[in-house]
Scaffold this active site. Structure first.
Site, PDB file in Angstrom:
ATOM      1  N   HIS A  99      27.206  14.981 110.272  1.00 16.58           N
ATOM      2  CA  HIS A  99      26.967  16.321 109.684  1.00 16.58           C
ATOM      3  C   HIS A  99      26.796  17.334 110.550  1.00 16.58           C
ATOM      4  O   HIS A  99      26.305  17.067 111.802  1.00 16.58           O
ATOM      5  CB  HIS A  99      25.795  15.979 108.578  1.00 16.58           C
ATOM      6  CG  HIS A  99      24.744  15.301 109.233  1.00 16.58           C
ATOM      7  ND1 HIS A  99      24.598  14.262 109.297  1.00 16.58           N
ATOM      8  CD2 HIS A  99      23.597  16.036 109.719  1.00 16.58           C
ATOM      9  CE1 HIS A  99      23.378  13.741 109.890  1.00 16.58           C
ATOM     10  NE2 HIS A  99      22.829  14.874 110.043  1.00 16.58           N
ATOM     11  N   HIS A 101      24.373  20.621 111.525  1.00 14.50           N
ATOM     12  CA  HIS A 101      23.155  21.242 111.164  1.00 14.50           C
ATOM     13  C   HIS A 101      23.424  22.720 111.310  1.00 14.50           C
ATOM     14  O   HIS A 101      23.806  23.236 112.550  1.00 14.50           O
ATOM     15  CB  HIS A 101      21.945  21.130 112.163  1.00 14.50           C
ATOM     16  CG  HIS A 101      21.517  19.583 111.953  1.00 14.50           C
ATOM     17  ND1 HIS A 101      20.410  19.304 111.203  1.00 14.50           N
ATOM     18  CD2 HIS A 101      22.026  18.433 112.286  1.00 14.50           C
ATOM     19  CE1 HIS A 101      20.209  18.184 111.190  1.00 14.50           C
ATOM     20  NE2 HIS A 101      20.984  17.417 111.935  1.00 14.50           N
TER      21      HIS A 101
HETATM   22  P1  5GP Z   1      20.055  13.754 111.973  1.00 13.11           P
HETATM   23  O1  5GP Z   1      18.745  13.522 112.349  1.00 13.11           O
HETATM   24  O2  5GP Z   1      20.900  12.668 111.420  1.00 13.11           O
HETATM   25  O3  5GP Z   1      21.193  14.751 112.459  1.00 13.11           O
HETATM   26  O4  5GP Z   1      19.851  14.624 110.619  1.00 13.11           O
HETATM   27  C1  5GP Z   1      19.579  14.126 109.259  1.00 13.11           C
HETATM   28  C2  5GP Z   1      18.768  15.392 108.459  1.00 13.11           C
HETATM   29  O5  5GP Z   1      18.954  14.861 107.108  1.00 13.11           O
HETATM   30  C3  5GP Z   1      17.650  15.392 108.932  1.00 13.11           C
HETATM   31  O6  5GP Z   1      17.524  16.956 109.304  1.00 13.11           O
HETATM   32  C4  5GP Z   1      16.635  15.322 107.677  1.00 13.11           C
HETATM   33  O7  5GP Z   1      15.769  16.072 107.436  1.00 13.11           O
HETATM   34  C5  5GP Z   1      17.657  15.366 106.408  1.00 13.11           C
HETATM   35  N1  5GP Z   1      17.474  14.658 105.207  1.00 13.11           N
HETATM   36  C6  5GP Z   1      16.960  13.267 105.118  1.00 13.11           C
HETATM   37  N2  5GP Z   1      16.895  12.742 104.104  1.00 13.11           N
HETATM   38  C7  5GP Z   1      17.238  13.882 103.262  1.00 13.11           C
HETATM   39  C8  5GP Z   1      17.376  14.168 101.887  1.00 13.11           C
HETATM   40  O8  5GP Z   1      17.059  13.211 101.034  1.00 13.11           O
HETATM   41  N3  5GP Z   1      17.725  15.263 101.342  1.00 13.11           N
HETATM   42  C9  5GP Z   1      18.086  16.290 102.128  1.00 13.11           C
HETATM   43  N4  5GP Z   1      18.189  17.482 101.570  1.00 13.11           N
HETATM   44  N5  5GP Z   1      18.026  16.243 103.492  1.00 13.11           N
HETATM   45  C10 5GP Z   1      17.688  14.999 104.210  1.00 13.11           C
END
Ligand code: 5GP
Ligand code: ZN
Length: 146
Positions: A99, A101
């Site tokens: 994904h 950000h």
């Molecule tokens: P990563 O660390 O993998 O780049 O980003 C994952 C993101 O997903 C994190 O910023 C975290 O806050 C978000 N996230 C985790 N669980 C959930 C959820 O249940 N709902 C939403 N809307 N975001 C989530």
């Protein structure tokens, strides 16, 4: 993918605040935002990280970024924004469904950025440049034996 949190969000088995959706991707607010208005744009196709995403899906998501980023900036009054993809645990990825950000930025926010930067010495820049070109050729033309 049964055990994937983002697949569950895509399938509406877990609620989220969506701000955009189409046949290929959805965008929703990060539940723990770096700043208010932090959005995640997520391809519907389950894939671990950017390296396993079909190029046409990546291109579709990229085509949505300009308007989505502009909307985030306008809605939040941000002075700028970061678009970041974390790939792999070491790079901060916690959800292994790739994904993007979109993080609105403010001059007085608490984000620790930019990152520290180094330098190249001797022919290091040539060596790593050649290595990347070679790997890219092999990935793009697997038949050529490059
Ligand atoms: P990563 O660390 O993998 O780049 O980003 C994952 C993101 O997903 C994190 O910023 C975290 O806050 C978000 N996230 C985790 N669980 C959930 C959820 O249940 N709902 C939403 N809307 N975001 C989530
Ligand atoms: Zn998934």
């Amino acid at each position: 993918m049964d055990h994937c949190l983002f697949c569950k969000i895509i399938e509406n088995r877990i609620p989220s605040r969506r701000v955009y959706q189409d046949d290929v991707c959805i965008a929703f607010l990060d539940i723990n935002p770096v700043n208010r208005g932090h959005v995640l744009i997520v391809p519907r196709l389950h894939h671990e990280d950017l390296t396993s995403l079909p190029p046409e899906v990546a291109a579709h998501v990229a085509s949505k970024l300009p308007a989505l980023c502009a909307a985030v900036v306008r809605a939040t009054g941000a002075e700028g924004f970061n678009v970041i993809v974390n790939n792999g645990k070491v790079a901060g990825q916690t959800i292994f469904h790739g994904h993007w950000h979109i993080i609105p930025r403010f001059h007085d926010d608490t984000v620790n950025w930019p990152w520290p930067q180094g330098a190249y010495f001797g022919d290091e820049i040539q060596q790593i440049g050649f290595a990347i070109e070679k790997e890219l050729a092999a990935l793009q033309n697997p038949e050529s034996g490059a």
